[in-house]
Scaffold this motif. Structure first.
Motif, PDB file in Angstrom:
ATOM      1  N   ASP A 119      16.177  27.244  70.137  1.00 29.16           N
ATOM      2  CA  ASP A 119      17.439  26.503  70.083  1.00 29.16           C
ATOM      3  C   ASP A 119      17.382  25.263  69.193  1.00 29.16           C
ATOM      4  OD1 ASP A 119      15.764  25.178  71.812  1.00 29.16           O
ATOM      5  OD2 ASP A 119      17.292  24.779  73.321  1.00 29.16           O
ATOM      6  N   TYR A 120      16.249  25.004  68.530  1.00 28.00           N
ATOM      7  CA  TYR A 120      16.174  23.892  67.585  1.00 28.00           C
ATOM      8  C   TYR A 120      16.675  24.378  66.231  1.00 28.00           C
ATOM      9  CZ  TYR A 120      13.172  21.153  70.741  1.00 28.00           C
ATOM     10  OH  TYR A 120      12.672  20.441  71.782  1.00 28.00           O
ATOM     11  N   THR A 121      17.726  23.744  65.736  1.00 30.17           N
ATOM     12  CA  THR A 121      18.237  24.105  64.408  1.00 30.17           C
ATOM     13  C   THR A 121      18.087  22.910  63.478  1.00 30.17           C
ATOM     14  OG1 THR A 121      20.483  23.444  65.005  1.00 30.17           O
ATOM     15  CG2 THR A 121      19.911  25.779  65.284  1.00 30.17           C
ATOM     16  N   ILE A 122      18.196  23.193  62.218  1.00 31.75           N
ATOM     17  CA  ILE A 122      18.136  22.155  61.198  1.00 31.75           C
ATOM     18  C   ILE A 122      19.229  22.438  60.188  1.00 31.75           C
ATOM     19  CG2 ILE A 122      16.452  23.423  59.791  1.00 31.75           C
ATOM     20  CD1 ILE A 122      15.190  20.617  59.179  1.00 31.75           C
ATOM     21  N   SER A 123      19.750  21.384  59.577  1.00 27.97           N
ATOM     22  CA  SER A 123      20.737  21.570  58.517  1.00 27.97           C
ATOM     23  C   SER A 123      20.238  20.882  57.256  1.00 27.97           C
ATOM     24  CB  SER A 123      22.104  21.021  58.935  1.00 27.97           C
ATOM     25  OG  SER A 123      22.032  19.635  59.150  1.00 27.97           O
ATOM     26  N   MET A 124      20.676  21.409  56.130  1.00 29.68           N
ATOM     27  CA  MET A 124      20.289  20.865  54.828  1.00 29.68           C
ATOM     28  C   MET A 124      21.350  21.224  53.810  1.00 29.68           C
ATOM     29  SD  MET A 124      17.376  23.589  53.546  1.00 29.68           S
ATOM     30  CE  MET A 124      16.356  23.292  54.950  1.00 29.68           C
ATOM     31  N   PRO A 125      21.399  20.487  52.712  1.00 23.18           N
ATOM     32  CA  PRO A 125      22.351  20.850  51.647  1.00 23.18           C
ATOM     33  C   PRO A 125      22.027  22.224  51.067  1.00 23.18           C
ATOM     34  CG  PRO A 125      21.489  18.631  51.309  1.00 23.18           C
ATOM     35  CD  PRO A 125      20.670  19.256  52.408  1.00 23.18           C
ATOM     36  N   PHE A 126      23.075  22.966  50.726  1.00 23.99           N
ATOM     37  CA  PHE A 126      22.909  24.303  50.157  1.00 23.99           C
ATOM     38  C   PHE A 126      22.052  24.274  48.899  1.00 23.99           C
ATOM     39  CE2 PHE A 126      24.678  27.794  47.464  1.00 23.99           C
ATOM     40  CZ  PHE A 126      24.201  28.857  48.219  1.00 23.99           C
ATOM     41  N   SER A 127      22.261  23.284  48.040  1.00 29.29           N
ATOM     42  CA  SER A 127      21.488  23.203  46.794  1.00 29.29           C
ATOM     43  C   SER A 127      19.994  23.065  47.080  1.00 29.29           C
ATOM     44  CB  SER A 127      21.973  22.049  45.930  1.00 29.29           C
ATOM     45  OG  SER A 127      21.897  20.829  46.641  1.00 29.29           O
ATOM     46  N   GLN A 128      19.635  22.347  48.124  1.00 30.78           N
ATOM     47  CA  GLN A 128      18.227  22.210  48.500  1.00 30.78           C
ATOM     48  C   GLN A 128      17.689  23.528  49.045  1.00 30.78           C
ATOM     49  OE1 GLN A 128      17.587  19.145  51.388  1.00 30.78           O
ATOM     50  NE2 GLN A 128      15.387  19.466  51.479  1.00 30.78           N
ATOM     51  N   PHE A 129      18.478  24.206  49.835  1.00 33.52           N
ATOM     52  CA  PHE A 129      18.080  25.496  50.419  1.00 33.52           C
ATOM     53  C   PHE A 129      17.786  26.533  49.332  1.00 33.52           C
ATOM     54  CE2 PHE A 129      19.459  29.656  52.205  1.00 33.52           C
ATOM     55  CZ  PHE A 129      18.525  29.771  53.227  1.00 33.52           C
ATOM     56  N   VAL A 130      18.663  26.668  48.364  1.00 35.07           N
ATOM     57  CA  VAL A 130      18.460  27.711  47.347  1.00 35.07           C
ATOM     58  C   VAL A 130      17.437  27.320  46.297  1.00 35.07           C
ATOM     59  CG1 VAL A 130      20.717  28.760  47.648  1.00 35.07           C
ATOM     60  CG2 VAL A 130      20.427  26.985  45.936  1.00 35.07           C
ATOM     61  N   ASN A 131      17.116  26.042  46.194  1.00 31.39           N
ATOM     62  CA  ASN A 131      16.148  25.612  45.199  1.00 31.39           C
ATOM     63  C   ASN A 131      14.723  25.540  45.726  1.00 31.39           C
ATOM     64  OD1 ASN A 131      17.779  25.371  42.898  1.00 31.39           O
ATOM     65  ND2 ASN A 131      18.616  23.469  43.681  1.00 31.39           N
ATOM     66  N   TYR A 132      14.528  25.886  46.976  1.00 34.46           N
ATOM     67  CA  TYR A 132      13.174  25.929  47.500  1.00 34.46           C
ATOM     68  C   TYR A 132      12.487  27.171  46.939  1.00 34.46           C
ATOM     69  CZ  TYR A 132       9.275  25.205  50.559  1.00 34.46           C
ATOM     70  OH  TYR A 132       8.007  24.963  51.021  1.00 34.46           O
ATOM     71  N   ARG A 133      11.565  26.984  46.024  1.00 31.81           N
ATOM     72  CA  ARG A 133      11.019  28.103  45.217  1.00 31.81           C
ATOM     73  C   ARG A 133      10.066  29.035  45.952  1.00 31.81           C
ATOM     74  NH1 ARG A 133      14.874  28.524  41.895  1.00 31.81           N
ATOM     75  NH2 ARG A 133      15.164  26.753  40.557  1.00 31.81           N
ATOM     76  N   ASP A 134       9.481  28.604  47.055  1.00 32.35           N
ATOM     77  CA  ASP A 134       8.505  29.463  47.736  1.00 32.35           C
ATOM     78  C   ASP A 134       9.131  30.506  48.651  1.00 32.35           C
ATOM     79  OD1 ASP A 134       6.207  28.574  46.598  1.00 32.35           O
ATOM     80  OD2 ASP A 134       5.788  27.077  48.134  1.00 32.35           O
ATOM     81  N   TRP A 135      10.441  30.453  48.837  1.00 36.95           N
ATOM     82  CA  TRP A 135      11.070  31.373  49.780  1.00 36.95           C
ATOM     83  C   TRP A 135      10.890  32.767  49.259  1.00 36.95           C
ATOM     84  CZ3 TRP A 135      14.429  29.208  53.734  1.00 36.95           C
ATOM     85  CH2 TRP A 135      14.430  27.824  53.723  1.00 36.95           C
TER      86      TRP A 135
END
Length: 135
Positions: A119-135
């Motif tokens: 039940d622990y969630t986190i939020s972040m800007p979309f630009s940061q989410f898609v720019n994380y290169r290791d995903w």
């Protein structure tokens, strides 16, 4: 963004935007024409089979994040990871919500689901989410 006439148009605009961004990373990403209404596919943006995110998009005037997150979780198949992407009128960059343990597992390449409750969630800007290169 343009002034749109209906809630459905606003939702479709966000879905198309998200799909266009993901398409640069993952070929064959697309906004579903039947977003959320399909029997087998409930996601708003479909990604290739090897990408396990289940994308739910919301573009509203007032936040209902808990309700949207529940919808993302309920519509998500067991083999995928729910991801909520929402945009409010004052935001330039949409916000992404996902489970904290999924984010840490992606970053550390390990399963830590027993450390952080679901039940622990986190939020972040979309630009940061898609720019994380290791995903």
């Amino acid at each position: 963004m343009k002034n749109l006439k209906s809630r459905k148009q606003k939702g479709r605009q966000l879905e198309k935007f998200v799909a266009q961004v993901f398409e640069k990373i993952y070929p064959f990403a697309y906004a579903r024409m039947d977003s959320g209404s399909g029997f087998r596919h409930k996601e708003d943006v479909t990604l290739p089979d090897n990408v396990i995110w289940h994308i739910e998009c919301k573009n509203h005037n007032a936040p209902a994040i808990n309700s949207w997150w529940e919808q993302a979780k309920v519509g998500c198949p067991a083999w995928k990871i729910p991801v909520l992407i929402y945009k409010l009128p004052y935001q330039n960059d949409p916000t992404v919500v996902l489970y904290l343990y999924h984010l840490i597992a992606f970053m550390g390449k390990q399963d830590i689901s027993k450390i952080y409750p679901e039940d622990y969630t986190i939020s972040m800007p979309f630009s940061q989410f898609v720019n994380y290169r290791d995903w």
